[in-house]
Design an enzyme around this catalytic site. Sequence first.
Site, PDB file in Angstrom:
ATOM      1  N   GLU A 154       0.828  -1.201   0.000  1.00 24.34           N
ATOM      2  CA  GLU A 154       0.000   0.000   0.000  1.00 24.34           C
ATOM      3  C   GLU A 154       0.869   1.260   0.000  1.00 24.34           C
ATOM      4  O   GLU A 154       1.805   1.389   0.795  1.00 24.34           O
ATOM      5  CB  GLU A 154      -0.906  -0.020   1.233  1.00 24.34           C
ATOM      6  CG  GLU A 154      -1.904   1.111   1.284  1.00 24.34           C
ATOM      7  CD  GLU A 154      -2.878   0.973   2.437  1.00 24.34           C
ATOM      8  OE1 GLU A 154      -3.884   1.703   2.453  1.00 24.34           O
ATOM      9  OE2 GLU A 154      -2.639   0.120   3.326  1.00 24.34           O
ATOM     10  N   LYS A 208      -9.147   3.045  -3.121  1.00 21.66           N
ATOM     11  CA  LYS A 208      -9.526   2.289  -1.929  1.00 21.66           C
ATOM     12  C   LYS A 208     -10.932   2.673  -1.491  1.00 21.66           C
ATOM     13  O   LYS A 208     -11.289   3.857  -1.458  1.00 21.66           O
ATOM     14  CB  LYS A 208      -8.507   2.560  -0.809  1.00 21.66           C
ATOM     15  CG  LYS A 208      -8.605   1.631   0.396  1.00 21.66           C
ATOM     16  CD  LYS A 208      -7.452   1.914   1.356  1.00 21.66           C
ATOM     17  CE  LYS A 208      -7.478   0.976   2.560  1.00 21.66           C
ATOM     18  NZ  LYS A 208      -6.353   1.246   3.491  1.00 21.66           N
ATOM     19  N   CYS A 247      -5.408  -3.547   1.937  1.00 19.93           N
ATOM     20  CA  CYS A 247      -5.223  -3.603   3.390  1.00 19.93           C
ATOM     21  C   CYS A 247      -6.535  -3.677   4.170  1.00 19.93           C
ATOM     22  O   CYS A 247      -7.125  -4.741   4.294  1.00 19.93           O
ATOM     23  CB  CYS A 247      -4.393  -2.398   3.838  1.00 19.93           C
ATOM     24  SG  CYS A 247      -3.680  -2.607   5.492  1.00 19.93           S
ATOM     25  N   SER A 275      20.937   0.725  33.912  1.00 19.65           N
ATOM     26  CA  SER A 275      20.817   0.635  35.365  1.00 19.65           C
ATOM     27  C   SER A 275      21.030  -0.774  35.896  1.00 19.65           C
ATOM     28  O   SER A 275      21.157  -0.956  37.104  1.00 19.65           O
ATOM     29  CB  SER A 275      19.422   1.110  35.791  1.00 19.65           C
ATOM     30  OG  SER A 275      18.435   0.184  35.367  1.00 19.65           O
ATOM     31  N   GLY A 276      21.004  -1.770  35.019  1.00 20.28           N
ATOM     32  CA  GLY A 276      21.063  -3.147  35.473  1.00 20.28           C
ATOM     33  C   GLY A 276      19.700  -3.726  35.773  1.00 20.28           C
ATOM     34  O   GLY A 276      19.592  -4.890  36.157  1.00 20.28           O
ATOM     35  N   ASP A 299      14.222  -3.034  32.422  1.00 25.40           N
ATOM     36  CA  ASP A 299      13.883  -2.201  31.271  1.00 25.40           C
ATOM     37  C   ASP A 299      15.113  -1.805  30.460  1.00 25.40           C
ATOM     38  O   ASP A 299      15.174  -2.020  29.245  1.00 25.40           O
ATOM     39  CB  ASP A 299      13.124  -0.950  31.728  1.00 25.40           C
ATOM     40  CG  ASP A 299      11.743  -1.284  32.279  1.00 25.40           C
ATOM     41  OD1 ASP A 299      11.267  -2.393  32.019  1.00 25.40           O
ATOM     42  OD2 ASP A 299      11.156  -0.427  32.966  1.00 25.40           O
TER      43      ASP A 299
END
Length: 703
Positions: free
Chosen positions: A2, A71, A138, A323-324, A327
Amino acid sequence: PELEGTGYSCEDSFLEADTLAHAWESLAALLASDLTDGILCDIGMPVMHRNVSYNCRVVLLNRRVVGVRPKVCLANDGNYREMRYFTPWFIDPTSPGYGALEQYYLPRIVRELTGQRTVPIGIFAVAALDTALAFETCEELFTPLAPHIALSLDGVEIIANGSGSHHQLRKLQTRIDLVRGATAKAGGVYLYANQKGCDGGRLYFDGCAMAWVNGECVAQGSQFEGLDEVEVVVATVSLSDVRAFRASFIARSSQAASAASIPRVEVDFALTLPYADQLCSAPSRPSPPRLHSAMEEIALGPSGWLWDYLRRSGQRGYFLPLSGGADSSSTAALVAVMCQRVVEGLGAGSERSRSRVLADVRRVTKRADYTPPDWRDLCGKVLVTCYMASEFSGAETRARAALLAEQIGCLHTSISIDGMRSAVCETFAAMEVHSGGVRSEAVRRRPEMKTKPRDYAELTQNLALQNIQARSRMVMAYFMAQLMPWATDGDETTAGGSLLVLGSANVDEALRGYYTKYDCSAADLNPIGGVNKRDLKAFLEWAGRERGIGVLARVADAPPSAELTGAEGAQLDEEDMGMSYDELAALGYCRKVERCGPLSTFLKLRDRWADGRALTPSIRARGAAAPVTFDEQVAQKVKDFYFYHAINRHKMTTLTPSYHAESYSPDDNRFDLRPFLQNARFDEQFKAIDEAVAAAKAARGES
C-alpha cells in the site's frame, strides 16, 4: 504494498501537491524502463481525481497504465488516520456491484511516455485472456463485507492485496486467519503483500507476503528475517484447482449465478503458461504458515526498527543509561540483537543486500574500511552505556550492568550523579525571595529524603529529591551522547558525530505515570515503550537462553526497583505504585482495547479476578479506609488506576517516540487521544462503582 510509491507514513505530506507529483514521477520511471514488460504490476500510490485525493492501486502492463483502483474502506482507527488525507471511493448502494467506471486523465509525464490520455478509474477486474484478477487494499480485507466476496462471486480468480499493516505483538495470526478465511469459503488465489521496515515513525511494518489457494498457504515471505527492504515471494498456482473448488460448492455457485457484475478492463495478455510449459512446472505445495513466538517478535521487530532508524538518521550509534534493571537491560539486549542481525546480514542474502548492509555499517561507524569480525565488535562501535550511580544505588545492579555490557561487547562507563543533585539542592538553598509577602528567612531550603514519608510534606520532599536524580540522569545522558564519539575516537576515525539517546520506560509504567517527566524516559526513541513488563521479563529469559547473553536471566529474576530512595529490595516498583504489573496490564487492556470507563472496568475485572488471587494493597486507601471485601478491593484498584492515569496524563504528551507493539499503549501522539487535563475525582463514575458494590452486597444478603 500500500502506498509504496511514496511510503505509507507520509502523513500530512499527503496533503502536499508535491507528494502526488513525485509519485507520478516515480511511476513514470517504471514505465520508461523494461520492468513492466510481460508482467502485470500493481503499484500503490496517492492519486488525485477531480480534485479529490484517493489511496489507489495503479495497474501497469507492458509500459502502459491499465487502470486506477481507489480504496473503498479507509483505515481510520488506532494508529491510522487515512481519512485525514484521503477520501473513500464512493459506492452508490442502489447500484449493483461497485458502480460504473470513470475516466482518469493521466498527467503529462505519463501521457508523453505511454501515448494514453485517459484510463479507467474505479472498482474493476482485469480480464486477461485466461483469467480475471482484481484488487483489495489492506483495511478492506478486515471489513465485514470485504470486496473479495463480491469479486470472487463474479468469477474473479485472483485477488491481490497491497497492504500497509504494521507490526503489533501477536497480530500476524489475525492476518493469516483473514486470508485463509477469504479463500477457504470463496475459493481462489489470494496474493498478500505488505510494507517492510521502518517508514519514518513509530510503526514497523513486518512484511510477511503470502500466497494462498483455496484456504491453503502455498508461499510465505519472512516476517522479520533479513534487513533487506525488498523481498520477492514466488508461487506457482493451478487455476484449475480454483475452478474445481468453486464449481463443486453448489451453494456458492447458486449465489454466484445471481451475483452483480464487476466492470472488466480487458488486456491482451495471458497469465498462465503454455500447456507444454505447464507440464514442466508443478503447483507450489501448501504448507502451514509460519509464526514467530511473541519473544521472537520482541527481539526481531524493535531491533529492525533500531537499525532502520540508526542508518537513516546519520548518527554514530546509541547511548543508553544502563541501570542493570529489566527495562534498560531489555533495551541493551535489543541493540545486541540488532548487531547480531547486521552481522548475519553481511553473510546472507543477495549480493545487493550484503553490499548495502556493509555500506550502512561503514557510514554509521564512520570507518570507510571497517568490516565487523563479529557482532560484539560492532556493538562496541555503536553502543555506549553508562551506569549512573547515586548514593542509593546497589552493588548488585552495578554488577549486572557491567556484566551485561561485557557480554554484549559495548563500551561501558559509569558516573555518579550525586554531585549534580547536590549542586541543584545548593542552588535551591541559595534562592532569594524578592516579593510575594514571604520573608526570605522563613523559607524552608533543605529538603530531606525520608525512606517512609509520614505526611504530605515529607512526601513532597521525597518526590522532589527523587525527581532531580532522574532528571540529572537525563541531562547527563544527552551531554555524554554528544561527547562520547569525540572522547573515544582513535586513529580509526576522527569523524565525530553524536549518539542517539535510548529510553527504557515500558508501556505499563507509562500508563500508570510511574516515571519522572523529562527523566531518563525522555530520549530520542524507546524500543520497549510499547511492550508490557510481563512480556519484557519473558523476553529477558528468552534472550539470555537463545541469544547468548546469560546475565539476562539474572536480570529477569530481580525485583523491579527505581533505586531512588534505597537500593534494590529497599524500594520496589509494585509497592510504590500500589498495583502489580499484571494488574496494570489488565486495567490498561480494559481501558483501551475494550473501551471501558471506570464502571465497565470494575464490572469486567471483578469477574476476571475472581480466581482467588491476592490484589496488591492500595496506597490511597489504608488503615481503617482500606477495602475489605473482594468487590471493595477491585473497586479501589480501579479507582486508583484511573486516578493516577488522570493526574499523570500530562506526562504522556511528552512520551519518547516508541516502537508500537501493544494494543493498549497510552501514546498521546496518535494512538491514544485523550485530554491531558482530566477530573481525577471521577465523581459520577466512582459513585456508580460504589453503587454497584453495594447492590452486589445486598443481592448476596450481606449487611
